[in-house]
Design a protein around this motif. Structure first.
Motif, PDB file in Angstrom:
ATOM      1  N   PRO A 285       0.819  -1.201   0.000  1.00  0.00           N
ATOM      2  CA  PRO A 285       0.000   0.000   0.000  1.00  0.00           C
ATOM      3  C   PRO A 285       0.864   1.267   0.000  1.00  0.00           C
ATOM      4  O   PRO A 285       1.965   1.249   0.547  1.00  0.00           O
ATOM      5  CB  PRO A 285      -0.810  -0.130   1.293  1.00  0.00           C
TER       6      PRO A 285
ATOM      7  N   SER B  35       0.879  -9.628  -4.405  1.00  0.00           N
ATOM      8  CA  SER B  35       1.013  -9.821  -2.950  1.00  0.00           C
ATOM      9  C   SER B  35      -0.360  -9.917  -2.312  1.00  0.00           C
ATOM     10  O   SER B  35      -0.623 -10.792  -1.485  1.00  0.00           O
ATOM     11  CB  SER B  35       1.739  -8.630  -2.306  1.00  0.00           C
ATOM     12  N   THR B  36      -1.235  -8.999  -2.699  1.00  0.00           N
ATOM     13  CA  THR B  36      -2.571  -8.974  -2.107  1.00  0.00           C
ATOM     14  C   THR B  36      -3.278 -10.301  -2.365  1.00  0.00           C
ATOM     15  O   THR B  36      -3.900 -10.878  -1.475  1.00  0.00           O
ATOM     16  CB  THR B  36      -3.377  -7.809  -2.720  1.00  0.00           C
TER      17      THR B  36
ATOM     18  N   ARG C 165      -3.249   1.490   8.123  1.00  0.00           N
ATOM     19  CA  ARG C 165      -2.862   0.107   7.839  1.00  0.00           C
ATOM     20  C   ARG C 165      -2.961  -0.777   9.079  1.00  0.00           C
ATOM     21  O   ARG C 165      -3.519  -1.874   9.025  1.00  0.00           O
ATOM     22  CB  ARG C 165      -1.437   0.068   7.265  1.00  0.00           C
TER      23      ARG C 165
ATOM     24  N   ARG D  27       5.959  -4.616  -3.971  1.00  0.00           N
ATOM     25  CA  ARG D  27       4.661  -5.290  -3.760  1.00  0.00           C
ATOM     26  C   ARG D  27       3.546  -4.583  -4.529  1.00  0.00           C
ATOM     27  O   ARG D  27       3.485  -3.359  -4.579  1.00  0.00           O
ATOM     28  CB  ARG D  27       4.253  -5.346  -2.281  1.00  0.00           C
ATOM     29  N   TYR D  28       2.631  -5.415  -5.080  1.00  0.00           N
ATOM     30  CA  TYR D  28       1.483  -4.872  -5.822  1.00  0.00           C
ATOM     31  C   TYR D  28       0.389  -5.935  -5.715  1.00  0.00           C
ATOM     32  O   TYR D  28       0.333  -6.664  -4.715  1.00  0.00           O
ATOM     33  CB  TYR D  28       1.950  -4.585  -7.257  1.00  0.00           C
TER      34      TYR D  28
ATOM     35  N   GLU E 181       3.025 -11.760   9.328  1.00  0.00           N
ATOM     36  CA  GLU E 181       4.435 -12.134   9.262  1.00  0.00           C
ATOM     37  C   GLU E 181       4.784 -13.093  10.389  1.00  0.00           C
ATOM     38  O   GLU E 181       5.537 -14.038  10.205  1.00  0.00           O
ATOM     39  CB  GLU E 181       5.311 -10.883   9.329  1.00  0.00           C
TER      40      GLU E 181
ATOM     41  N   ARG F  38      -8.531  -7.283   3.398  1.00  0.00           N
ATOM     42  CA  ARG F  38      -8.252  -7.496   1.962  1.00  0.00           C
ATOM     43  C   ARG F  38      -8.782  -6.348   1.117  1.00  0.00           C
ATOM     44  O   ARG F  38      -8.167  -5.983   0.115  1.00  0.00           O
ATOM     45  CB  ARG F  38      -8.870  -8.810   1.493  1.00  0.00           C
TER      46      ARG F  38
ATOM     47  N   THR G  90       4.240  -7.746  11.177  1.00  0.00           N
ATOM     48  CA  THR G  90       2.778  -7.752  11.151  1.00  0.00           C
ATOM     49  C   THR G  90       2.316  -9.106  11.693  1.00  0.00           C
ATOM     50  O   THR G  90       3.087 -10.065  11.742  1.00  0.00           O
ATOM     51  CB  THR G  90       2.221  -7.580   9.726  1.00  0.00           C
TER      52      THR G  90
ATOM     53  N   TYR H 227      -1.321 -13.557  -0.605  1.00  0.00           N
ATOM     54  CA  TYR H 227      -1.542 -13.646   0.845  1.00  0.00           C
ATOM     55  C   TYR H 227      -3.023 -13.946   1.124  1.00  0.00           C
ATOM     56  O   TYR H 227      -3.352 -14.698   2.031  1.00  0.00           O
ATOM     57  CB  TYR H 227      -1.135 -12.349   1.554  1.00  0.00           C
TER      58      TYR H 227
HETATM   59  N1  LIG Z   1       0.152  -4.958  -2.044  1.00  0.00           N
HETATM   60  C1  LIG Z   1       0.112  -5.544  -0.819  1.00  0.00           C
HETATM   61  C2  LIG Z   1       1.109  -5.355   0.124  1.00  0.00           C
HETATM   62  C3  LIG Z   1       1.023  -5.981   1.336  1.00  0.00           C
HETATM   63  N2  LIG Z   1      -0.033  -6.771   1.634  1.00  0.00           N
HETATM   64  C4  LIG Z   1      -0.151  -7.425   2.969  1.00  0.00           C
HETATM   65  O1  LIG Z   1       0.831  -6.865   3.854  1.00  0.00           O
HETATM   66  C5  LIG Z   1       1.619  -7.857   4.501  1.00  0.00           C
HETATM   67  C6  LIG Z   1       3.047  -7.848   3.996  1.00  0.00           C
HETATM   68  O2  LIG Z   1       3.498  -6.556   3.770  1.00  0.00           O
HETATM   69  P1  LIG Z   1       4.931  -6.014   4.295  1.00  0.00           P
HETATM   70  O3  LIG Z   1       4.951  -4.564   3.908  1.00  0.00           O
HETATM   71  O4  LIG Z   1       4.918  -6.216   5.776  1.00  0.00           O
HETATM   72  O5  LIG Z   1       5.976  -6.784   3.609  1.00  0.00           O
HETATM   73  C7  LIG Z   1       0.913  -9.156   4.212  1.00  0.00           C
HETATM   74  O6  LIG Z   1       0.064  -9.366   5.299  1.00  0.00           O
HETATM   75  C8  LIG Z   1       0.081  -8.902   2.949  1.00  0.00           C
HETATM   76  O7  LIG Z   1      -1.175  -9.547   2.996  1.00  0.00           O
HETATM   77  C9  LIG Z   1      -1.017  -6.950   0.677  1.00  0.00           C
HETATM   78  O8  LIG Z   1      -2.008  -7.689   0.931  1.00  0.00           O
HETATM   79  N3  LIG Z   1      -0.942  -6.333  -0.529  1.00  0.00           N
END
Ligand SMILES: Nc1ccn([C@@H]2O[C@H](COP(=O)(O)O)[C@@H](O)[C@H]2O)c(=O)n1
Ligand SMILES: Nc1ncnc2c1ncn2[C@@H]1O[C@H](COP(=O)(O)OP(=O)(O)OP(=O)(O)O)[C@@H](O)[C@H]1O
Length: 425
Positions: free
Chosen positions: A257, A308-309, A265, A304-305, A370, A277, A367, A312
């Motif tokens: 983000p 990643s969303t 956040r 991240r883009y 993590e 989400r 987080t 995860y």
């Molecule tokens: N585009 C994104 C970026 C991150 N996330 C969520 O954030 C966590 C990891 O981010 P870090 O900055 O700590 O590396 C993780 O929980 C992802 O789900 C995301 O969903 N989309």
């Protein structure tokens, strides 16, 4: 005879059980998420239902915002109300292979019937927003039945029916994969925006997020320089690489983000998945607007883009083993049609041991996810596998175990080879 389905879905295999109902009764379907029994079916029933008393709880309200909040609240009530010896498992309803048929809930195993547990049960039974069932031995040896419960006099529980439990074949698709679209992963702006707008009356931070999002959009589209996204689990070296790439390519570094959403956040990280989400999904659209503006003047590197969303989101919502993920080619791995598409996505991978070494070397805040990733190798594998299954654009996998300088050189070669778009590097 119609069937209600009780599925037992575990860490390493999935076994499904059906609940036999009267054909006149509207079917309700259940799945249980628990370490599965591995031998014959009947000992499996014994294992699941036969340890003291077992109950299932599900939130049954139409409104998805209320449902998500009540589900979270229910988890806390069960854990605190039934005490430490009781096991609370994630559980959900489903119709086999039917998208969006999943309704989440909990299965509580090992309730001893003390005054405290009776009181908790009685309180939960009073709620007309919960469906509560118990599991009791059937007439034949080794048979078990499900009894839906309703409140009776003096806070006691009364059975409102009795249905046999029988084993049935596993569905083709793991039930937890039925609930990904517009719940764990959003595939267009409107769906994510709707969730944020719907929850704004209970989560005040959502209003601020929406203001920022609406201020930033819509995005401009121009002839542009390349857009290169760097993805990977935490501590795989994304920050290190993106900063070096920025220098080497004379580019602009963005992240998703975006920093303008950072104040909210932590709030959304602590919320149920639906809201978390939606927050990250909207973050991608804001980053897309920034990419659009910045790529008019220089190459853009994005830390991240959307992948990643999505990875995860999918890795978290699919329970159990990696094999439970939707298969390659599934629509859950598709790129959102309305989101700016990058020219190249690189997925950094390192071994679990190297990743942990890097996490420990770095220290600092983590987080909640993590912490879970670190604790749960299985979850980590699912997230990484989901990344690998993404399509159009697929991730180009880069072994990020060598030194930072070597990884940079390797990535510059990949960029040279793969990026053929208008503009130059
Ligand atoms: N585009 C994104 C970026 C991150 N996330 C969520 O954030 C966590 C990891 O981010 P870090 O900055 O700590 O590396 C993780 O929980 C992802 O789900 C995301 O969903 N989309
Ligand atoms: N190629 C490399 N070899 C050895 N150590 C590295 C390498 N790349 C990064 N590191 C170190 O590993 C740690 C994590 O790297 P970095 O912060 O770049 O990862 P990240 O993927 O951005 O993590 P996060 O997603 O959690 O922010 C840092 O201490 C960094 O110095």
């Amino acid at each position: 005879m119609s069937r209600r389905v009780l599925g037992c879905l575990g860490q390493c295999s999935s076994r499904v059980f059906a609940i036999e109902t009267d054909p006149k009764v509207d079917p309700v379907y259940f799945s249980l998420i628990k370490n599965p029994p591995t031998d014959a079916e009947m000992p499996a029933f014994q294992e699941i239902f036969g340890r003291e008393k077992s109950y299932s709880f599900q939130v049954c309200v139409e409104d998805r915002i209320q449902r998500a909040l009540l589900h979270d609240d229910l988890r806390h009530q069960l854990i605190s109300g039934f005490g430490g010896d009781v096991k609370v498992f994630e559980m959900s309803s489903f119709r086999p292979n039917a998208q969006n048929s999943l309704v989440k809930g909990f299965f509580v195993n090992g309730v001893c019937g003390t005054p405290e547990t009776d009181q908790t049960l009685s309180k939960l039974l009073q709620s007309n927003r919960l469906a509560v069932c118990t599991y009791v031995p059937g007439d034949a040896v080794g048979r078990w039945c499900q009894e839906p419960l309703r409140p009776a006099k003096d806070g006691a529980a009364a059975a409102a029916g009795r249905y046999g439990v029988v084993p049935v074949p596993s569905p083709d698709h793991h039930p937890s994969a039925l609930d990904i679209i517009n719940s764990s992963v959003f595939y267009n702006f409107i769906e994510a925006h709707n969730v944020m707008a719907e929850c704004a009356h209970v989560i005040t931070e959502a209003k601020h997020v929406l203001q920022r999002v609406d201020q930033t959009l819509p995005m401009r589209t121009t002839d542009r320089f390349p857009v290169i996204v760097i993805e990977g689990l935490d501590a795989t070296g994304k920050t290190t690489l993106t900063e070096s790439l920025k220098q080497s390519l004379g580019g602009v570094l963005l992240r998703s983000p975006p920093p303008c959403l950072s104040p909210w956040r932590a709030c959304f990280d602590a919320k149920p998945a639906l809201f978390r989400r939606a927050f990250y999904a909207l973050g991608n659209y804001v980053t897309a607007a920034h990419i659009s503006a910045e790529s008019a003047r220089a190459p853009v590197i994005v830390d991240r883009y959307w992948h990643s969303t999505a990875a995860y989101g999918i890795g978290t919502s699919v329970s159990g083993k990696v094999g439970n993920l939707p298969p390659r080619g599934s629509e859950v791995y598709r790129w959102p049609g309305d989101l700016l598409r990058p020219d190249l996505v690189l997925l950094l991978t390192v071994s679990p041991e190297e990743r942990l070494r890097r996490i420990r070397g770095r220290g600092g805040e983590k987080t909640r996810e993590e912490v879970e990733l670190e604790a749960n190798q299985l979850f980590r594998s699912k997230v990484e596998e989901a990344y690998r299954r993404m399509e159009d654009p697929a991730c180009v996998v880069v072994d990020a175990s060598p030194s930072a300088a070597e990884v940079l050189q390797q990535v510059l070669l990949v960029i040279k080879e793969k990026v053929h778009v208008q503009g130059s590097l």
